[in-house]
Design a protein around this motif. Sequence first.
Motif, PDB file in Angstrom:
ATOM      1  N   ALA A 188      -4.631   4.625  -1.722  1.00 43.93           N
ATOM      2  CA  ALA A 188      -4.099   3.509  -1.654  1.00 43.93           C
ATOM      3  C   ALA A 188      -4.461   2.434  -0.829  1.00 43.93           C
ATOM      4  O   ALA A 188      -4.393   1.298  -0.948  1.00 43.93           O
ATOM      5  CB  ALA A 188      -2.501   3.780  -1.460  1.00 43.93           C
ATOM      6  N   HIS A 203       3.870  -4.180  -8.721  1.00 41.06           N
ATOM      7  CA  HIS A 203       4.817  -3.776  -7.873  1.00 41.06           C
ATOM      8  C   HIS A 203       6.114  -4.864  -8.067  1.00 41.06           C
ATOM      9  O   HIS A 203       5.854  -6.090  -8.222  1.00 41.06           O
ATOM     10  CB  HIS A 203       4.948  -3.363  -6.560  1.00 41.06           C
ATOM     11  CG  HIS A 203       3.891  -2.284  -6.456  1.00 41.06           C
ATOM     12  ND1 HIS A 203       4.346  -0.917  -6.557  1.00 41.06           N
ATOM     13  CD2 HIS A 203       2.456  -2.240  -5.808  1.00 41.06           C
ATOM     14  CE1 HIS A 203       3.459  -0.211  -6.422  1.00 41.06           C
ATOM     15  NE2 HIS A 203       2.150  -0.790  -5.853  1.00 41.06           N
ATOM     16  N   SER A 242      -3.317  10.216  -1.573  1.00 41.30           N
ATOM     17  CA  SER A 242      -2.594   9.510  -2.178  1.00 41.30           C
ATOM     18  C   SER A 242      -2.546   8.183  -1.191  1.00 41.30           C
ATOM     19  O   SER A 242      -2.946   6.988  -1.491  1.00 41.30           O
ATOM     20  CB  SER A 242      -1.234   9.421  -2.849  1.00 41.30           C
ATOM     21  OG  SER A 242      -1.386  10.239  -3.477  1.00 41.30           O
ATOM     22  N   SER A 264      -4.244   1.040 -10.126  1.00 46.31           N
ATOM     23  CA  SER A 264      -3.634  -0.244  -9.843  1.00 46.31           C
ATOM     24  C   SER A 264      -2.205  -0.469 -10.414  1.00 46.31           C
ATOM     25  O   SER A 264      -2.148  -0.241 -11.633  1.00 46.31           O
ATOM     26  CB  SER A 264      -4.625  -1.473 -10.144  1.00 46.31           C
ATOM     27  OG  SER A 264      -5.855  -1.233  -9.326  1.00 46.31           O
ATOM     28  N   PHE A 265      -1.383  -1.073  -9.636  1.00 47.09           N
ATOM     29  CA  PHE A 265       0.087  -0.940 -10.313  1.00 47.09           C
ATOM     30  C   PHE A 265       0.654  -2.522  -9.925  1.00 47.09           C
ATOM     31  O   PHE A 265       0.192  -3.053  -8.929  1.00 47.09           O
ATOM     32  CB  PHE A 265       1.081  -0.109  -9.461  1.00 47.09           C
ATOM     33  CG  PHE A 265       0.385   1.550  -9.844  1.00 47.09           C
ATOM     34  CD1 PHE A 265       0.731   2.197 -10.866  1.00 47.09           C
ATOM     35  CD2 PHE A 265      -0.405   2.030  -8.804  1.00 47.09           C
ATOM     36  CE1 PHE A 265       0.343   3.370 -10.966  1.00 47.09           C
ATOM     37  CE2 PHE A 265      -0.762   3.265  -9.076  1.00 47.09           C
ATOM     38  CZ  PHE A 265      -0.370   3.954 -10.146  1.00 47.09           C
ATOM     39  N   PRO A 310       0.865  -1.063   0.060  1.00 45.97           N
ATOM     40  CA  PRO A 310       0.037  -0.098   0.013  1.00 45.97           C
ATOM     41  C   PRO A 310       0.785   1.327  -0.036  1.00 45.97           C
ATOM     42  O   PRO A 310       0.377   2.138  -0.709  1.00 45.97           O
ATOM     43  CB  PRO A 310      -0.550  -0.074   1.251  1.00 45.97           C
ATOM     44  CG  PRO A 310      -0.754  -1.559   1.487  1.00 45.97           C
ATOM     45  CD  PRO A 310       0.373  -2.080   0.994  1.00 45.97           C
ATOM     46  N   TYR A 366      11.152   4.537  -4.699  1.00 48.19           N
ATOM     47  CA  TYR A 366      10.032   5.077  -4.769  1.00 48.19           C
ATOM     48  C   TYR A 366      10.017   6.462  -4.534  1.00 48.19           C
ATOM     49  O   TYR A 366       8.998   7.259  -4.563  1.00 48.19           O
ATOM     50  CB  TYR A 366       9.033   4.433  -4.192  1.00 48.19           C
ATOM     51  CG  TYR A 366       8.329   3.122  -4.516  1.00 48.19           C
ATOM     52  CD1 TYR A 366       7.263   3.116  -5.366  1.00 48.19           C
ATOM     53  CD2 TYR A 366       8.937   1.771  -4.162  1.00 48.19           C
ATOM     54  CE1 TYR A 366       6.654   1.870  -5.884  1.00 48.19           C
ATOM     55  CE2 TYR A 366       8.463   0.614  -5.033  1.00 48.19           C
ATOM     56  CZ  TYR A 366       7.330   0.660  -5.788  1.00 48.19           C
ATOM     57  OH  TYR A 366       6.840  -0.470  -6.443  1.00 48.19           O
ATOM     58  N   THR A 388       2.052   1.679  -3.526  1.00 40.57           N
ATOM     59  CA  THR A 388       0.948   2.180  -4.401  1.00 40.57           C
ATOM     60  C   THR A 388       0.736   3.675  -4.191  1.00 40.57           C
ATOM     61  O   THR A 388       0.349   4.515  -5.162  1.00 40.57           O
ATOM     62  CB  THR A 388      -0.403   1.298  -4.215  1.00 40.57           C
ATOM     63  OG1 THR A 388       0.012   0.085  -4.221  1.00 40.57           O
ATOM     64  CG2 THR A 388      -1.396   1.926  -4.863  1.00 40.57           C
ATOM     65  N   CYS A 397       9.160   3.578 -10.828  1.00 33.99           N
ATOM     66  CA  CYS A 397       7.909   2.301 -10.930  1.00 33.99           C
ATOM     67  C   CYS A 397       7.074   2.824 -12.079  1.00 33.99           C
ATOM     68  O   CYS A 397       6.341   1.767 -12.348  1.00 33.99           O
ATOM     69  CB  CYS A 397       7.186   2.562  -9.698  1.00 33.99           C
ATOM     70  SG  CYS A 397       6.583   4.105  -8.981  1.00 33.99           S
ATOM     71  N   VAL A 444      -7.176   0.786  -2.567  1.00 35.61           N
ATOM     72  CA  VAL A 444      -6.916   0.068  -3.778  1.00 35.61           C
ATOM     73  C   VAL A 444      -6.422  -1.235  -3.102  1.00 35.61           C
ATOM     74  O   VAL A 444      -6.662  -2.315  -3.580  1.00 35.61           O
ATOM     75  CB  VAL A 444      -5.886   0.800  -4.511  1.00 35.61           C
ATOM     76  CG1 VAL A 444      -5.212  -0.075  -5.747  1.00 35.61           C
ATOM     77  CG2 VAL A 444      -6.608   2.103  -5.128  1.00 35.61           C
ATOM     78  N   GLU A 445      -5.694  -1.201  -2.002  1.00 34.60           N
ATOM     79  CA  GLU A 445      -4.934  -2.348  -1.547  1.00 34.60           C
ATOM     80  C   GLU A 445      -5.705  -3.138  -0.410  1.00 34.60           C
ATOM     81  O   GLU A 445      -5.175  -3.950   0.388  1.00 34.60           O
ATOM     82  CB  GLU A 445      -3.449  -1.856  -1.357  1.00 34.60           C
ATOM     83  CG  GLU A 445      -2.538  -1.475  -2.341  1.00 34.60           C
ATOM     84  CD  GLU A 445      -2.320  -2.239  -3.412  1.00 34.60           C
ATOM     85  OE1 GLU A 445      -2.456  -3.679  -3.202  1.00 34.60           O
ATOM     86  OE2 GLU A 445      -1.961  -2.163  -4.623  1.00 34.60           O
TER      87      GLU A 445
END
Length: 237
Positions: free
Chosen positions: A82, A142, A78, A139-140, A49, A180, A52, A185, A85-86
């Motif tokens: 995040a 990693h 963010s 969505s990424f 997270p 990061y 992200t 990334c 999202v996670e």
Amino acid sequence: MEAVGPGTCGGGDAALGAEGRPAPEARVHFRVTRFIMEAGVKLGMRSIPIATACAIYHKFFCEIDLDAYDPYLVAMSSLYLAGKVEEQRLRTRDIINVSNRYFHPDSEPLELDSRFWELRDSIVQCELLVLRVLRFQVSFQHPHKYLLHYLLSVKNWLNRYSWQRSPVSITAWALLRDSYHGGLCLRFQAQHIAVAVLHLALQAYGVEVPAEAEAEKPWWQFAGPLFMIPLSLLVLQ
């Protein structure tokens, strides 16, 4: 390794100023992502997270000029986004209190007054802005899972003494975390970043992969998009 991001987004030559020093924008992004990482740790967020959140921040400022919005407000949003999202949801109140303590170490938690609700509304509205700017693509993939696999493969191939006397694993994870601070990334594939930080960690401590001299190619050149087989098999080919 080929860049996959748009142009020099998130780094590259555009991030360098005069005499090869980081440009002012790059220094701002470094400080803000450091804030994201420290705040994420204090909020109990896991590594993915936090990664992200950094990726969302960098991607937003690939689309928007740095002077257009407060980067720390974007960073707070963010973190909030995040978490969704996670699937590690955060309360806006916790984000506000951690951020307030970050900027004002001796301050008390904010009261639930008009200032607090203004900050909360700003975070929520900024979150919606980020989603619109990024076209809801938040969505990424990693490098973490790739790095874990590569570390286990190299560990199994090296002799136990070589592995224990060199903190290759700790260094590789630290390099990955530090990557990061910039937009690597967004510019490179996840598996390429993973193999790059491992390669750098091995070089830093002078650890050589056995049988690499006899291999047709260095082990790190085999890291492709679908490469998920032990490196110990590759160095013998």
